[in-house]
Motif scaffolding. Sequence first.
Motif, PDB file in Angstrom:
ATOM      1  N   VAL A 147       0.612  -0.930   0.012  1.00 55.96           N
ATOM      2  CA  VAL A 147      -0.294  -0.020   0.103  1.00 55.96           C
ATOM      3  C   VAL A 147       0.467   1.191   0.068  1.00 55.96           C
ATOM      4  N   GLU A 148       1.647   1.014   0.989  1.00 59.76           N
ATOM      5  CA  GLU A 148       2.377   2.835   0.535  1.00 59.76           C
ATOM      6  C   GLU A 148       3.447   2.530  -0.709  1.00 59.76           C
ATOM      7  N   ARG A 149       3.788   1.376  -1.044  1.00 61.06           N
ATOM      8  CA  ARG A 149       5.003   2.132  -2.257  1.00 61.06           C
ATOM      9  C   ARG A 149       3.877   1.900  -3.997  1.00 61.06           C
ATOM     10  N   LEU A 150       2.708   2.130  -3.581  1.00 54.63           N
ATOM     11  CA  LEU A 150       2.369   1.935  -4.665  1.00 54.63           C
ATOM     12  C   LEU A 150       0.765   3.070  -4.144  1.00 54.63           C
ATOM     13  N   SER A 151       0.911   4.311  -3.575  1.00 58.06           N
ATOM     14  CA  SER A 151       1.210   5.147  -2.969  1.00 58.06           C
ATOM     15  C   SER A 151       1.374   6.306  -4.095  1.00 58.06           C
ATOM     16  N   THR A 152       0.655   7.547  -4.107  1.00 60.69           N
ATOM     17  CA  THR A 152       0.445   8.431  -5.414  1.00 60.69           C
ATOM     18  C   THR A 152       0.970   9.669  -4.605  1.00 60.69           C
ATOM     19  N   GLU A 153       0.441   9.361  -3.308  1.00 60.57           N
ATOM     20  CA  GLU A 153       1.454  10.861  -2.776  1.00 60.57           C
ATOM     21  C   GLU A 153       2.973  10.968  -2.396  1.00 60.57           C
ATOM     22  N   LYS A 154       3.495   9.582  -2.993  1.00 60.83           N
ATOM     23  CA  LYS A 154       4.921   9.799  -1.973  1.00 60.83           C
ATOM     24  C   LYS A 154       5.494  10.137  -3.834  1.00 60.83           C
ATOM     25  N   GLY A 155       6.571  10.829  -3.941  1.00 55.36           N
ATOM     26  CA  GLY A 155       7.247  11.154  -4.686  1.00 55.36           C
ATOM     27  C   GLY A 155       8.443   9.316  -5.164  1.00 55.36           C
ATOM     28  N   LYS A 156       8.695   9.378  -6.931  1.00 53.42           N
ATOM     29  CA  LYS A 156       9.092   8.402  -7.627  1.00 53.42           C
ATOM     30  C   LYS A 156      10.556   8.352  -6.715  1.00 53.42           C
ATOM     31  N   THR A 157      10.444   7.103  -6.187  1.00 55.59           N
ATOM     32  CA  THR A 157      12.420   6.622  -6.067  1.00 55.59           C
ATOM     33  C   THR A 157      13.263   5.381  -6.927  1.00 55.59           C
ATOM     34  N   GLY A 158      14.189   5.555  -6.940  1.00 57.18           N
ATOM     35  CA  GLY A 158      14.710   4.218  -8.409  1.00 57.18           C
ATOM     36  C   GLY A 158      16.482   4.101  -8.043  1.00 57.18           C
ATOM     37  N   VAL A 159      16.914   2.937  -8.314  1.00 66.04           N
ATOM     38  CA  VAL A 159      18.428   3.019  -8.088  1.00 66.04           C
ATOM     39  C   VAL A 159      18.561   2.142  -9.990  1.00 66.04           C
ATOM     40  N   PHE A 160      19.711   3.425 -10.764  1.00 68.58           N
ATOM     41  CA  PHE A 160      19.864   2.244 -11.712  1.00 68.58           C
ATOM     42  C   PHE A 160      21.280   0.621 -11.493  1.00 68.58           C
ATOM     43  N   ILE A 161      20.817   0.198 -12.352  1.00 68.72           N
ATOM     44  CA  ILE A 161      21.224  -1.693 -11.421  1.00 68.72           C
ATOM     45  C   ILE A 161      23.121  -1.721 -12.635  1.00 68.72           C
ATOM     46  N   GLY A 162      23.078  -0.408 -13.555  1.00 71.00           N
ATOM     47  CA  GLY A 162      24.332  -0.815 -14.246  1.00 71.00           C
ATOM     48  C   GLY A 162      24.294  -1.879 -15.190  1.00 71.00           C
ATOM     49  N   ALA A 163      23.049  -2.370 -15.344  1.00 72.39           N
ATOM     50  CA  ALA A 163      22.670  -3.111 -16.829  1.00 72.39           C
ATOM     51  C   ALA A 163      22.049  -2.169 -17.677  1.00 72.39           C
ATOM     52  N   TYR A 164      21.809  -2.454 -18.985  1.00 77.07           N
ATOM     53  CA  TYR A 164      20.706  -2.248 -20.314  1.00 77.07           C
ATOM     54  C   TYR A 164      20.145  -3.494 -20.408  1.00 77.07           C
ATOM     55  N   ALA A 165      18.890  -3.242 -21.041  1.00 75.05           N
ATOM     56  CA  ALA A 165      17.370  -3.761 -21.798  1.00 75.05           C
ATOM     57  C   ALA A 165      17.974  -3.578 -23.416  1.00 75.05           C
ATOM     58  N   VAL A 166      17.669  -4.385 -24.024  1.00 76.11           N
ATOM     59  CA  VAL A 166      17.354  -4.226 -25.870  1.00 76.11           C
ATOM     60  C   VAL A 166      15.956  -4.113 -25.873  1.00 76.11           C
ATOM     61  N   ASN A 167      15.255  -3.499 -26.681  1.00 73.41           N
ATOM     62  CA  ASN A 167      13.872  -3.188 -27.252  1.00 73.41           C
ATOM     63  C   ASN A 167      14.727  -4.151 -28.632  1.00 73.41           C
ATOM     64  N   LYS A 168      14.174  -5.027 -28.319  1.00 72.18           N
ATOM     65  CA  LYS A 168      14.217  -6.025 -30.056  1.00 72.18           C
ATOM     66  C   LYS A 168      13.691  -5.081 -31.274  1.00 72.18           C
ATOM     67  N   LEU A 169      12.838  -4.770 -30.991  1.00 76.91           N
ATOM     68  CA  LEU A 169      11.889  -3.638 -31.950  1.00 76.91           C
ATOM     69  C   LEU A 169      12.440  -2.661 -32.797  1.00 76.91           C
ATOM     70  N   SER A 170      13.115  -2.228 -31.691  1.00 71.74           N
ATOM     71  CA  SER A 170      14.198  -0.848 -31.945  1.00 71.74           C
ATOM     72  C   SER A 170      15.397  -1.309 -32.324  1.00 71.74           C
ATOM     73  N   GLY A 171      16.073  -2.338 -31.571  1.00 71.43           N
ATOM     74  CA  GLY A 171      17.008  -1.993 -31.623  1.00 71.43           C
ATOM     75  C   GLY A 171      18.001  -1.316 -30.389  1.00 71.43           C
ATOM     76  N   GLU A 172      17.310  -0.392 -29.715  1.00 68.99           N
ATOM     77  CA  GLU A 172      17.473   0.809 -29.000  1.00 68.99           C
ATOM     78  C   GLU A 172      18.174   0.256 -27.327  1.00 68.99           C
ATOM     79  N   LYS A 173      19.088   0.215 -26.749  1.00 67.86           N
ATOM     80  CA  LYS A 173      19.707  -0.153 -25.565  1.00 67.86           C
ATOM     81  C   LYS A 173      18.599   0.639 -24.686  1.00 67.86           C
ATOM     82  N   VAL A 174      18.219   0.239 -23.802  1.00 65.53           N
ATOM     83  CA  VAL A 174      18.087   0.886 -22.340  1.00 65.53           C
ATOM     84  C   VAL A 174      18.407   1.022 -20.989  1.00 65.53           C
TER      85      VAL A 174
END
Length: 242
Positions: A147-174
């Motif tokens: 419930v706390e994690r899905l609350s729309t009242e809090k700001g977004k938090t996150g961390v980059f893990i250092g890895a990249y995914a590849v969009n197989k349709l566009s070929g772009e790394k994200v």
Amino acid sequence: AYRGKAPANWCPNCQTVLANEQVVGEGLCERCGTPVARRDLEQWFFRITKYADELLEYQGIEWPERVKLMQRNWIGKSVGVEISFGIDGGGPEESGIGVFTTRPDTVFGVTFMVLAPENPLVVKLTTAEHEAEVQDYVARARARTEVERLSTEKGKTGVFIGAYAVNKLSGEKVPIWIADYVLQTYGTGAVMGVPAHDQRDFEFAHDFGLPIKVVIAPDGWSGEEFEEAYVDPGTMVNSGQF
């Protein structure tokens, strides 16, 4: 019914699991006041998804409309597709990262991926230089209720893990991030970030300086930046052969 592992609220003093409603204040057990931990525990589950259509269509009991609405929301049926993204450099998971989406028409607008902190891929894909930061974030996320994690009242938090995914349709790394607004218990525990066309992703991208790529244009759009996500029907743009 089936058994499986899933995060649960655990009181180390009472030696029992707690419902979200039994976790009060700053994450304390309502019975004894002990700080509550999140643990992966073996639990029994009902495979509701197997009976979703039958439950939604059942007319054998004349429930009040408000009860029917609660039931539909609880079942939470979504219609969409599962899309597989590759992992840059091959990675330990050759099958890639699967995401469920109700908007496959926006796949060319993906500019990042987000994994749930509990997703097993987090441990496998996090690079050495990001490991300490990721572990700290995972520990903090697991201490919060859904419930706390899905609350729309809090700001977004996150961390980059250092890895990249590849969009197989566009070929772009994200880039691949973890964020506590993604739950392992919903879908595949991974989402494709399409900030131009999902408000939650829009806010996340805005907070962390991630690109916002428009791929569904409203009538009369002439290339200006969006001030919020555009989620209505429109014309596909910036979408390769489409």
